[in-house]
Write an enzyme that holds these catalytic residues in place. Structure first.
Site, PDB file in Angstrom:
ATOM      1  CG  ASP A  25       4.806  47.334  53.439  1.00  0.00           C
ATOM      2  OD1 ASP A  25       4.863  46.577  52.454  1.00  0.00           O
ATOM      3  OD2 ASP A  25       4.295  48.469  53.389  1.00  0.00           O
TER       4      ASP A  25
ATOM      5  CE  LYS B 161      -0.228  51.267  49.699  1.00  0.00           C
ATOM      6  NZ  LYS B 161       1.173  51.137  50.154  1.00  0.00           N
TER       7      LYS B 161
HETATM    8  C1  R5P Z   1       4.382  49.856  48.358  1.00  0.00           C
HETATM    9  O1  R5P Z   1       4.151  49.231  47.356  1.00  0.00           O
HETATM   10  C2  R5P Z   1       5.362  49.362  49.352  1.00  0.00           C
HETATM   11  O2  R5P Z   1       5.154  48.020  49.618  1.00  0.00           O
HETATM   12  C3  R5P Z   1       5.286  50.143  50.649  1.00  0.00           C
HETATM   13  O3  R5P Z   1       4.054  49.910  51.274  1.00  0.00           O
HETATM   14  C4  R5P Z   1       5.461  51.612  50.416  1.00  0.00           C
HETATM   15  O4  R5P Z   1       6.496  51.841  49.514  1.00  0.00           O
HETATM   16  C5  R5P Z   1       5.743  52.320  51.704  1.00  0.00           C
HETATM   17  O5  R5P Z   1       5.907  53.680  51.421  1.00  0.00           O
HETATM   18  P1  R5P Z   1       5.435  54.794  52.442  1.00  0.00           P
HETATM   19  O6  R5P Z   1       6.110  54.510  53.740  1.00  0.00           O
HETATM   20  O7  R5P Z   1       5.914  56.086  51.811  1.00  0.00           O
HETATM   21  O8  R5P Z   1       3.954  54.718  52.505  1.00  0.00           O
END
Ligand code: R5P
Length: 292
Positions: free
Chosen positions: A214, A188
Site C-alpha cells: 500500500d 474496499k
Molecule cells: C487509502 O487510500 C490509502 O491508500 C491507505 O490505504 C490508507 O490511507 C491507509 O490508512 P489506514 O492505515 O488508516 O487504514
C-alpha cells in the site's frame, strides 16, 4: 551544484543524506513560547537549493516551516528551489467528496508553488484523482513499489502480491512484475476515518503467501482488515510493504498481533520498519534535474 538544506522533518535522514550530498547544511529552528516557529539559515545561500523535508507527525507545523523556508531562501537570493519532500502531507483529500470541503491536496501544492518552489520530488503521494498540475512547479511523484523487490526475493512462486484497495492495484502490479508473481486487489469500502469494509479479493490466495502493498499505513485499519479477509479465504503467510509508515496510535500492535512475517516501509517517516532508504532514489532524480 545544488545546495542541500535539511528541515526539521528530514533530520532522521541526515546520515543517509550526507552520504549522497556531503555538503548538506541544516536549517536552525525552534518554537517560541506561544508555539510560533523561528527559522533561520545561518549560512550563505547559493543559487540552486534543494530542501529535504518530511511532513509527518505534525503536518501543519511542517508545512508552515516548508513555506517559511521557501520564502526565506528566495529572499536570501536562491534562484532555483527544489524540494525532496519524502512524505507530503495533505494529499489524501484530493477532491471535494462533500460540498464545502477544502481540497487540501491542491491547496498545499499551490501554496508551495506560490511560495517559490520550482521542483518537487515526493513518493507515492495520493494523486489518485489525477496528477495535479501547477504552472511553474514540476512535480515528480516516484512510485516505490519496484524498489521493495529485494525484501521479498526469497519468496517462492506460491506467493501473490495484493493491493488492499483498487488504488493500490498499480503498486501490486509493479511489485509483482519485479518478482514474477501474480497480483490482485481487495475491494474496499471506507466507512470512516478508522473503519473500512473489505469485501472480496480479485484473485485466489488459498494456500499462498501474500505480500500486501500500500502507499501508507496510518491507523493500520486497512492492513488489519485486509489481513483478516485474506486469512479467512485461506492465505498462508502475510508480508507487508508500504511506502509511508505513519503508524498512528497503536497500529503497530494491531498489525503484529495478527502474526505477519515481515513489515517493510521506506524511511520517509521514522519507524521501526523503515528499511528502504529513499536517498538513492532522491539522488537519482536530483542528478536528472541537474542535467536538464
Ligand atoms: C487509502 O487510500 C490509502 O491508500 C491507505 O490505504 C490508507 O490511507 C491507509 O490508512 P489506514 O492505515 O488508516 O487504514
Amino acid at each position: 551544484m545544488v545546495q542541500p538544506i535539511v528541515l526539521s522533518g528530514a533530520l532522521h535522514l541526515m546520515n543517509s543524506i550526507q552520504k549522497y550530498f556531503p555538503n548538506t547544511k541544516v536549517a536552525e529552528y525552534r518554537y517560541f513560547p506561544d508555539n510560533e516557529l523561528y527559522l533561520r539559515f545561518p549560512f550563505k545561500i547559493e543559487d540552486h537549493v534543494l530542501i529535504f523535508q518530511s511532513m509527518y507527525g505534525e503536518p501543519d507545523k511542517r508545512l508552515i516551516e516548508t513555506l517559511f523556508a521557501i520564502h526565506t531562501l528566495k529572499d536570501l537570493g536562491a534562484k532555483d528551489i527544489s524540494a525532496a519532500i519524502t512524505y507530503l502531507a495533505y494529499t489524501r483529500q484530493d477532491r471535494r467528496y462533500k460540498e464545502g470541503e477544502a481540497v487540501s491536496q491542491l491547496i498545499t501544492l499551490k501554496m508551495l508553488r506560490d511560495a517559490g518552489l520550482h521542483r518537487l520530488l515526493t513518493f507515492d503521494a495520493h494523486f489518485h484523482a489525477g496528477m495535479p498540475s501547477f504552472e511553474g512547479l514540476e512535480i515528480r511523484n516516484m512510485k516505490l513499489a519496484p524498489r521493495f523487490k529485494d525484501f521479498f526475493k526469497d519468496l517462492n512462486d506460491l506467493s501473490v502480491v495484493i493491493g488492499p484497495d483498487d488504488d493500490a492495484l498499480e503498486l501490486a502490479k509493479l511489485l509483482s512484475i519485479e518478482l514474477g508473481l501474480e497480483h490482485g486487489f481487495i475491494e474496499k469500502k471506507r466507512l470512516g476515518d478508522k473503519d473500512v469494509e473489505m469485501r472480496s479479493c480479485s484473485i485466489d490466495v488459498a494456500g499462498k503467501n501474500v505480500i500486501i502493498i500500500d502507499d501508507m499505513i496510518s491507523t493500520g485499519t486497512t492492513i488489519v482488515e485486509a489481513i483478516k479477509l485474506l486469512k479467512s479465504i485461506g492465505a498462508k503467510d502475510i508480508y507487508i510493504a508500504a511506502t509511508h509508515g505513519l503508524f498512528v496510535s497503536n497500529s503497530i500492535e494491531k498489525i503484529t498481533l495478527l502474526g505477519v512475517k515481515k513489515i517493510v516501509t521506506s524511511n520517509s517517516i521514522p519507524n521501526p520498519y523503515a528499511f528502504l532508504d529513499l536517498l538513492p532514489s532522491i539522488h537519482e532524480q536530483v542528478s536528472k534535474w541537474s542535467e536538464q
